[in-house]
Design a protein around this motif. Structure first.
Motif, mmCIF file in Angstrom:
data_model
loop_
_atom_site.group_PDB
_atom_site.id
_atom_site.type_symbol
_atom_site.label_atom_id
_atom_site.label_comp_id
_atom_site.label_asym_id
_atom_site.label_seq_id
_atom_site.Cartn_x
_atom_site.Cartn_y
_atom_site.Cartn_z
ATOM 1 N N MET A 167 0.774 -1.273 0.138
ATOM 2 C CA MET A 167 -0.057 -0.093 0.027
ATOM 3 C C MET A 167 0.884 1.332 0.050
ATOM 4 N N GLU A 168 0.651 2.095 -0.927
ATOM 5 C CA GLU A 168 1.263 3.317 -0.680
ATOM 6 C C GLU A 168 0.299 4.504 -0.334
ATOM 7 N N ILE A 169 0.869 5.121 0.793
ATOM 8 C CA ILE A 169 0.050 6.259 1.419
ATOM 9 C C ILE A 169 0.792 7.489 1.348
ATOM 10 N N LEU A 170 0.189 8.641 0.963
ATOM 11 C CA LEU A 170 0.796 9.911 1.039
ATOM 12 C C LEU A 170 0.188 10.628 1.963
ATOM 13 N N VAL A 171 1.015 11.587 2.858
ATOM 14 C CA VAL A 171 0.545 12.373 3.878
ATOM 15 C C VAL A 171 0.937 13.679 3.512
ATOM 16 N N CYS A 172 -0.148 14.693 3.546
ATOM 17 C CA CYS A 172 0.263 16.145 3.333
ATOM 18 C C CYS A 172 0.403 16.664 4.746
ATOM 19 N N VAL A 173 1.455 17.346 4.740
ATOM 20 C CA VAL A 173 1.621 18.177 6.078
ATOM 21 C C VAL A 173 2.187 19.445 5.824
ATOM 22 N N LYS A 174 1.971 20.358 6.694
ATOM 23 C CA LYS A 174 2.357 21.813 6.754
ATOM 24 C C LYS A 174 3.004 22.291 7.885
ATOM 25 N N GLN A 175 3.967 23.260 7.711
ATOM 26 C CA GLN A 175 4.634 24.040 8.449
ATOM 27 C C GLN A 175 4.041 25.376 8.647
ATOM 28 N N THR A 209 -3.881 26.226 -3.612
ATOM 29 C CA THR A 209 -3.276 25.352 -2.838
ATOM 30 C C THR A 209 -3.401 24.003 -2.881
ATOM 31 N N GLY A 210 -4.851 23.649 -3.025
ATOM 32 C CA GLY A 210 -5.428 22.307 -3.652
ATOM 33 C C GLY A 210 -4.876 21.843 -5.031
ATOM 34 N N TYR A 211 -4.936 22.875 -5.932
ATOM 35 C CA TYR A 211 -4.429 22.413 -6.937
ATOM 36 C C TYR A 211 -3.005 22.025 -7.143
ATOM 37 N N ALA A 212 -2.101 22.945 -6.755
ATOM 38 C CA ALA A 212 -0.863 22.845 -6.671
ATOM 39 C C ALA A 212 -0.486 21.429 -5.803
ATOM 40 N N LEU A 213 -1.024 21.081 -4.917
ATOM 41 C CA LEU A 213 -0.577 19.988 -4.232
ATOM 42 C C LEU A 213 -1.060 18.745 -5.060
ATOM 43 N N ALA A 214 -2.246 18.735 -5.835
ATOM 44 C CA ALA A 214 -2.663 17.556 -6.530
ATOM 45 C C ALA A 214 -1.881 17.520 -7.631
ATOM 46 N N GLN A 215 -1.374 18.610 -8.374
ATOM 47 C CA GLN A 215 -0.263 18.330 -9.392
ATOM 48 C C GLN A 215 1.114 17.680 -8.835
ATOM 49 N N ALA A 216 1.443 18.086 -7.652
ATOM 50 C CA ALA A 216 2.512 17.345 -6.837
ATOM 51 C C ALA A 216 2.446 16.127 -6.701
ATOM 52 N N ILE A 217 1.256 15.620 -6.171
ATOM 53 C CA ILE A 217 1.058 14.273 -5.823
ATOM 54 C C ILE A 217 1.083 13.316 -7.152
ATOM 55 N N LYS A 218 0.364 13.896 -8.347
ATOM 56 C CA LYS A 218 0.424 13.083 -9.476
ATOM 57 C C LYS A 218 1.758 13.091 -9.872
ATOM 58 N N LYS A 219 2.689 14.072 -9.946
ATOM 59 C CA LYS A 219 4.266 13.950 -10.157
ATOM 60 C C LYS A 219 4.899 12.919 -9.264
ATOM 61 N N ILE A 220 4.601 13.127 -8.120
ATOM 62 C CA ILE A 220 5.293 12.078 -7.131
ATOM 63 C C ILE A 220 5.129 10.560 -7.515
#
Length: 270
Positions: free
Chosen positions: A1-9, A98-109
């Protein structure tokens, strides 16, 4: 299983400052911390990893270079990989951008890892600097996957995710199949502390930085230009004055009532 966690400072809310012109959070010189709800999301991922060593946990954060501090903290807690999304073009992004940018990043990763998509994406229910609770759901919408918010309990059986959702009237039990995005509340768990060995290893880790071009972001959908939210006015609310103080010197109930009525009348409340 591949899990991604979004975190923020996030800035410590006790020290938060706002730019009066741009109406954005001033981060320079303000103490920063790991967003507490994101720690709950990460702990949920790490518990799944504890139960199954085949589980891989990847972190992603969006922010300035100093946001690598929370990524390293997450690695020290037990995450496997971490990525920072950072670009001056992303500055001033509202929740939609922010939601758009993170979604783009998730697809890239995901593509870099050679997988079609992550099975499970975990986010804190909200960031304590904005308190919108919008970014997680917006990521799910951008990716076209189901979302389950306010998780107070989380179970995974095969490809089925079962969540006890917290709401104002109690709880709802919701199920979804992979891929799915889940947001966490503090009741979900008690986040672990980073280990000393993990902290030493995390300090030596190189954390890749992805800019707007790397994630294939449309400049018109990020930063201030891609943010439809416009702040018209910002101000510091006046400090509250002390309320009425009633000093009770004995247990005479009628005298207490008379004192209360007198004070309410003087304050023109009654």
């Amino acid at each position: 299983m591949e899990i991604l966690v979004c975190v923020k400072q996030v800035p410590d809310t006790a020290e938060v400052k706002i730019d009066p012109v741009k109406h954005t959070v001033i981060r320079a010189g303000v103490p920063n911390i790991f967003n507490p709800f994101d720690q709950n999301a990460l702990e949920a991922a790490l518990q799944l990893k504890d139960a199954d060593k085949e589980v891989k946990v990847t972190l992603v954060a969006m922010g300035p270079d100093q946001a690598k501090d929370v990524l390293r903290e997450g690695l020290a807690m037990g995450a496997d990989d971490a990525y920072l999304v950072s670009d001056r073009k992303l500055g001033g992004s509202d929740t939609l951008a922010t939601g758009y940018a993170l979604a783009q990043a998730i697809k890239k990763i995901a593509a870099d890892k050679g997988i079609a998509q992550f099975d499970l994406i975990l986010c804190g229910k909200q960031a304590i600097d904005g308190d919108t609770a919008q970014v997680g759901p917006q990521i799910a919408c951008e990716l076209g996957i189901p979302q389950i918010t306010y998780a107070a309990e989380l179970k995974v059986d095969g490809t089925t995710v079962t969540v006890k959702q917290q709401n104002e009237e109690g709880y709802i039990i919701t199920e979804a199949q992979f891929p799915v995005l889940v947001t966490a509340v503090k009741e979900l768990n008690e986040p672990r502390f980073p280990t000393i060995r993990g902290t030493m290893k995390a300090k030596r880790r190189e954390i890749p930085t992805l800019d707007a071009a790397a994630i294939g972001a449309d400049d018109a959908q990020i930063g201030l230009s891609g943010s439809p939210t416009k702040v018209r006015k910002i101000f510091t609310p006046p400090q509250r004055t002390q309320g009425l103080v009633l000093k009770v010197e004995d247990d005479n109930s009628q005298e207490i009532v008379d004192q209360l009525v007198e004070k309410l009348t003087a304050a023109k409340i009654v």
